[in-house]
Design a protein around this motif. Structure first.
Motif, short mmCIF file in Angstrom:
data_model
loop_
_atom_site.label_atom_id
_atom_site.label_comp_id
_atom_site.label_asym_id
_atom_site.label_seq_id
_atom_site.Cartn_x
_atom_site.Cartn_y
_atom_site.Cartn_z
N HIS A 295 0.85 -1.19 0.00
CA HIS A 295 0.00 0.00 0.00
C HIS A 295 0.88 1.24 0.00
O HIS A 295 2.07 1.17 0.30
N ALA A 296 0.29 2.37 -0.30
CA ALA A 296 1.01 3.65 -0.23
C ALA A 296 0.09 4.72 0.31
O ALA A 296 -1.11 4.76 -0.03
N ILE A 297 0.63 5.60 1.16
CA ILE A 297 -0.14 6.69 1.75
C ILE A 297 0.73 7.94 1.85
O ILE A 297 1.96 7.86 1.83
N GLY A 298 0.08 9.08 1.97
CA GLY A 298 0.79 10.33 2.18
C GLY A 298 1.28 10.97 0.89
O GLY A 298 0.72 10.74 -0.19
N ASP A 299 2.33 11.76 1.01
CA ASP A 299 2.83 12.57 -0.11
C ASP A 299 3.26 11.74 -1.31
O ASP A 299 3.31 12.25 -2.43
N CYS A 300 3.63 10.47 -1.10
CA CYS A 300 4.13 9.65 -2.21
C CYS A 300 3.01 9.00 -3.00
O CYS A 300 3.24 8.47 -4.09
N ALA A 301 1.78 9.01 -2.49
CA ALA A 301 0.68 8.27 -3.09
C ALA A 301 -0.10 9.12 -4.09
O ALA A 301 -0.32 10.31 -3.87
N GLU A 302 -0.55 8.48 -5.16
CA GLU A 302 -1.41 9.13 -6.16
C GLU A 302 -2.73 8.37 -6.22
O GLU A 302 -2.76 7.20 -6.61
N HIS A 303 -3.80 9.04 -5.84
CA HIS A 303 -5.13 8.42 -5.84
C HIS A 303 -6.02 9.17 -6.81
O HIS A 303 -6.14 10.39 -6.74
N ALA A 304 -6.63 8.44 -7.72
CA ALA A 304 -7.55 9.02 -8.71
C ALA A 304 -6.90 10.19 -9.43
O ALA A 304 -7.53 11.23 -9.67
N TYR A 308 -1.71 14.77 -3.20
CA TYR A 308 -2.16 15.90 -2.37
C TYR A 308 -1.00 16.71 -1.80
O TYR A 308 -1.00 17.94 -1.85
N GLY A 309 -0.02 16.05 -1.21
CA GLY A 309 1.09 16.77 -0.60
C GLY A 309 0.68 17.62 0.59
O GLY A 309 1.34 18.61 0.89
N LEU A 310 -0.37 17.23 1.29
CA LEU A 310 -0.88 17.99 2.42
C LEU A 310 -1.03 17.08 3.63
O LEU A 310 -1.38 15.90 3.51
N ALA A 311 -0.82 17.65 4.82
CA ALA A 311 -0.88 16.86 6.04
C ALA A 311 -2.26 16.25 6.25
O ALA A 311 -2.38 15.08 6.66
N GLY A 312 -3.30 17.01 5.97
CA GLY A 312 -4.65 16.50 6.18
C GLY A 312 -4.93 15.25 5.37
O GLY A 312 -5.53 14.28 5.87
N ALA A 313 -4.50 15.24 4.12
CA ALA A 313 -4.70 14.07 3.27
C ALA A 313 -3.90 12.88 3.78
O ALA A 313 -4.37 11.74 3.77
N ALA A 314 -2.66 13.13 4.22
CA ALA A 314 -1.83 12.04 4.74
C ALA A 314 -2.49 11.37 5.93
O ALA A 314 -2.50 10.14 6.05
N LEU A 315 -3.05 12.17 6.84
CA LEU A 315 -3.70 11.61 8.03
C LEU A 315 -4.97 10.85 7.66
O LEU A 315 -5.23 9.77 8.20
N GLU A 316 -5.75 11.39 6.74
CA GLU A 316 -6.96 10.70 6.31
C GLU A 316 -6.63 9.37 5.65
O GLU A 316 -7.32 8.36 5.86
N GLN A 317 -5.59 9.35 4.82
CA GLN A 317 -5.21 8.11 4.16
C GLN A 317 -4.70 7.07 5.17
O GLN A 317 -4.99 5.88 5.05
N ALA A 318 -3.96 7.52 6.18
CA ALA A 318 -3.48 6.60 7.21
C ALA A 318 -4.66 5.98 7.96
O ALA A 318 -4.69 4.77 8.23
N ASP A 319 -5.65 6.80 8.29
CA ASP A 319 -6.83 6.29 8.99
C ASP A 319 -7.60 5.30 8.11
O ASP A 319 -8.07 4.25 8.59
#
Length: 426
Positions: A295-304, A308-319
């Protein structure tokens, strides 16, 4: 998932540590963190540079023995299901999570590197890690001439932090306006006025061609500093930056140059392992890569199609991934990102700004603006049909929570004027 299931997370930043915390005892988690220092919140680096926070204030909650600090993953063996590290150790996995983050973009400037060299000249700094921040902080004192290259969120944050430390700051932005990804022309103009009042000289539509350097020696500024110490730790024989050359031939004198030209997802491990990579590491709605065990999450991940490159997206993806790995998956459908920034200033107060959604209207969209030149407040929202699709607020953010909730909920606003006024969030 059982506690015997081995989860290896590559990356000890916000996303990786959030995932480890959410998994808790549900799995045997190992986090490989490349940086040797205590994990920290990267969002707060500008506050450290400005001298408002001590580095310890940025520390993230201690992850315990799950985190191996100062260990860099060098190869992923998918057949063996193992991660090979630079210290010779091997971490076997049942599930692998790439949370490798992103690197600062180093622009192709003349004089940035010597032929076949990869060392930046003394006085030239990226602004991405705590080490970058502390090195830059050590180089800055009142009166030092600093040029910030890049007028996005990172460049604006760096420029105001340097100005707060007493540096003479010039900000060079290639685009037409500051923070053009987030702000419209009116909001950007207000931001530029505020930065100018903090002492920042701003050049827009300004392309940087290269750097000028000289053999390292104490600069005139350092020579008259306390004890003649070298603020940047320069060693004889190294190059030191002396200026920034613009495409029109103009030259800006500089003791310090900050490269704030954006970030690029760290995808090297994924590419070498044969995973699908575009701009970032491609993931599906369960944050799986092209290998279902990875899996991949955070700044390195590309979804759809979006990184994002944003902290909020990284935390949402981790959850979201924690839910997937513990057997309660809900599809990750993307993050509705809200960008916030506070620019401090002595005498002029501070300027708060927030931007969310689509701030540039399409043909047929409705735009509502409220501006108060005396109070220096500006609010704009974009409506598409009955729905709120984006907005920009500067100077007064009391209504941003109510506006963001309306935007995130996808419901038509009941009383838009009330949402835009000072008591809209109450």
């Amino acid at each position: 998932m059982t506690s015997e299931k081995r989860v290896v997370v590559i990356g000890g930043g916000l996303a990786g540590l959030r995932l480890a915390d959410r998994l808790g005892p549900a799995a045997a988690v190992t986090v490989l963190g490349e940086e040797s220092r205590v994990p920290y919140n990267r969002v707060l680096l500008a506050e450290v540079l400005a001298g408002r926070y001590a580095p310890e204030v940025t520390a993230l909650p201690a992850p315990g023995p799950a985190l191996r600090r100062g260990v860099r993953a060098v190869r992923v063996d998918r057949a063996e299901r193992a991660v090979h590290c630079d210290d010779g150790t091997v971490a076997p996995y049942d599930t692998l999570v790439l949370a490798t983050g992103s690197n600062a973009v180093l622009p192709p400037l003349r004089g940035l590197f010597e032929p076949e060299g990869r060392d930046l000249p003394d006085g030239v700094h990226a602004f991405r890690t705590m080490d970058d921040c502390l090195a830059l902080s050590a180089a800055v004192r009142p009166g030092v001439r600093a040029v910030v290259i890049g007028g996005g969120l990172l460049g604006v944050s760096a420029a105001r932090a340097l100005a707060a430390r007493g540096a003479v700051v010039v900000l060079a932005q290639q685009g037409e306006r500051l923070m053009e990804r987030h702000l419209d022309a009116d909001a950007s103009a207000l931001l530029a006025t505020h930065l100018t009042e903090l002492g920042v000289e701003i050049h827009t539509e300004c392309r940087v061609r290269g750097l000028t350097t000289t053999a390292s020696a104490p600069s005139a500024f350092e020579a008259r500093g306390s004890g003649g110490a070298r603020g940047n730790g320069a060693a004889p024989g190294q190059r030191r930056v002396t200026g920034v050359e613009l495409a029109d031939g103009y030259r800006l004198e500089a003791d310090v140059v900050v490269l704030a030209c954006g970030v690029r997802p760290r995808t090297g491990l994924a590419k070498a392992a044969g995973l699908d990579v575009r701009t970032g590491i491609v993931v599906d709605d369960h944050l799986r890569t092209s290998d279902p065990r990875i899996h991949a999450i955070g700044d390195c991940a590309e979804h759809a199609g979006q990184v994002y490159g944003l902290a909020g997206a990284a935390l949402e993806q981790a959850d979201a991934l924690a839910a997937v790995l513990t057997g309660a998956p809900a599809p990750y459908t993307g993050t509705r990102a809200l960008t916030r920034l506070t620019l401090g200033g002595s005498g002029n107060g501070s300027l708060d700004l927030a931007a969310f959604g689509e701030t540039t209207p399409r043909p047929g969209d409705d735009v509502v603006r409220l501006a108060d030149a005396t109070r220096r407040t500006y609010r704009k929202v974009v409506l598409r049909g009955d729905l709120l699709v984006g907005g920009v607020l500067l100077g007064e953010l009391s209504t941003v929570g109510a506006l963001a909730r309306t935007w995130e909920g996808g419901e038509p606003p009941h009383d838009l004027f009330h949402l835009l006024t000072d008591d809209g969030g109450h």
